[in-house]
Design a protein around this motif. Sequence first.
Motif, PDB file in Angstrom:
ATOM      1  N   ARG A   1      14.041  32.864  37.269  1.00 43.21           N
ATOM      2  CA  ARG A   1      12.856  32.589  36.446  1.00 43.21           C
ATOM      3  C   ARG A   1      12.494  31.111  36.505  1.00 43.21           C
ATOM      4  O   ARG A   1      11.339  30.751  36.745  1.00 43.21           O
ATOM      5  N   LYS A   2      13.471  30.262  36.291  1.00 48.00           N
ATOM      6  CA  LYS A   2      13.214  28.817  36.290  1.00 48.00           C
ATOM      7  C   LYS A   2      12.719  28.335  37.648  1.00 48.00           C
ATOM      8  O   LYS A   2      11.841  27.480  37.726  1.00 48.00           O
TER       9      LYS A   2
ATOM     10  N   GLU B   1       9.061  29.474  37.959  1.00 43.57           N
ATOM     11  CA  GLU B   1       8.203  28.751  37.016  1.00 43.57           C
ATOM     12  C   GLU B   1       8.017  27.293  37.420  1.00 43.57           C
ATOM     13  O   GLU B   1       6.950  26.723  37.214  1.00 43.57           O
ATOM     14  N   LYS B   2       9.030  26.699  38.015  1.00 43.82           N
ATOM     15  CA  LYS B   2       8.943  25.292  38.416  1.00 43.82           C
ATOM     16  C   LYS B   2       8.310  25.099  39.792  1.00 43.82           C
ATOM     17  O   LYS B   2       7.460  24.240  39.980  1.00 43.82           O
TER      18      LYS B   2
ATOM     19  N   ASP C   1       6.675  27.444  41.973  1.00 40.10           N
ATOM     20  CA  ASP C   1       5.465  28.138  42.424  1.00 40.10           C
ATOM     21  C   ASP C   1       4.261  27.522  41.720  1.00 40.10           C
ATOM     22  O   ASP C   1       3.787  27.986  40.697  1.00 40.10           O
TER      23      ASP C   1
ATOM     24  N   LYS D   1       1.408  28.704  38.659  1.00 34.90           N
ATOM     25  CA  LYS D   1       1.222  27.894  37.448  1.00 34.90           C
ATOM     26  C   LYS D   1      -0.250  27.560  37.269  1.00 34.90           C
ATOM     27  O   LYS D   1      -0.787  27.652  36.156  1.00 34.90           O
TER      28      LYS D   1
ATOM     29  N   ASP E   1       2.431  34.187  33.669  1.00 34.68           N
ATOM     30  CA  ASP E   1       3.549  34.052  32.753  1.00 34.68           C
ATOM     31  C   ASP E   1       4.559  35.168  33.007  1.00 34.68           C
ATOM     32  O   ASP E   1       4.234  36.347  32.830  1.00 34.68           O
ATOM     33  N   ILE E   2       5.766  34.800  33.419  1.00 38.53           N
ATOM     34  CA  ILE E   2       6.816  35.785  33.668  1.00 38.53           C
ATOM     35  C   ILE E   2       7.285  36.343  32.324  1.00 38.53           C
ATOM     36  O   ILE E   2       7.692  35.600  31.442  1.00 38.53           O
TER      37      ILE E   2
ATOM     38  N   VAL F   1       4.749  40.407  34.924  1.00 37.86           N
ATOM     39  CA  VAL F   1       4.059  39.126  34.755  1.00 37.86           C
ATOM     40  C   VAL F   1       2.733  39.374  34.055  1.00 37.86           C
ATOM     41  O   VAL F   1       2.038  40.349  34.361  1.00 37.86           O
TER      42      VAL F   1
ATOM     43  N   TYR G   1       2.634  37.495  43.361  1.00 38.31           N
ATOM     44  CA  TYR G   1       3.618  36.706  42.613  1.00 38.31           C
ATOM     45  C   TYR G   1       4.661  37.626  41.979  1.00 38.31           C
ATOM     46  O   TYR G   1       5.871  37.370  42.062  1.00 38.31           O
TER      47      TYR G   1
END
Length: 132
Positions: free
Chosen positions: A5-6, A9-10, A12, A16, A21-22, A32, A58
């Motif tokens: 997840r991190k 989120e960081k 991709d 963003k 939002d996962i 998502v 995604y």
Amino acid sequence: MEKLRKLFEKKDRFAKLLGFDIVEIKEGYAKVEANIQDTYLNAADVLHGGYLFSLADYTFAIASNSKNNLSLAINANITFHKSISKGKIEAIAKEIKDGKNIASYEIIIQDENSNLLATFTGTVFRKGVKLV
């Protein structure tokens, strides 16, 4: 799954930018969500097909990499079923076949009332390299 997840989120940055939002990640599965903004609409005032494809792609990427084996898309297809102009949407990816090097996924995109907006199928090649 938290490391995965991190990572997404960081790293991709495109996801963003699009406000994805996962919600959930499990092995072979991802969910998502996204909120439709006016800037995501096309000239017909409905959500742009490219946005829907990106959301599905995604979600597909997260689900296919959930086994910590770097997986890259080799094929993807989308069918649009219904247009939408506002509200919240979600994509749900489920693994349908996992082979030694090739895996396939189905992704559905629906609105907040569970109306089907699009279906996406994708196939990945597993590289045999840890992602996280």
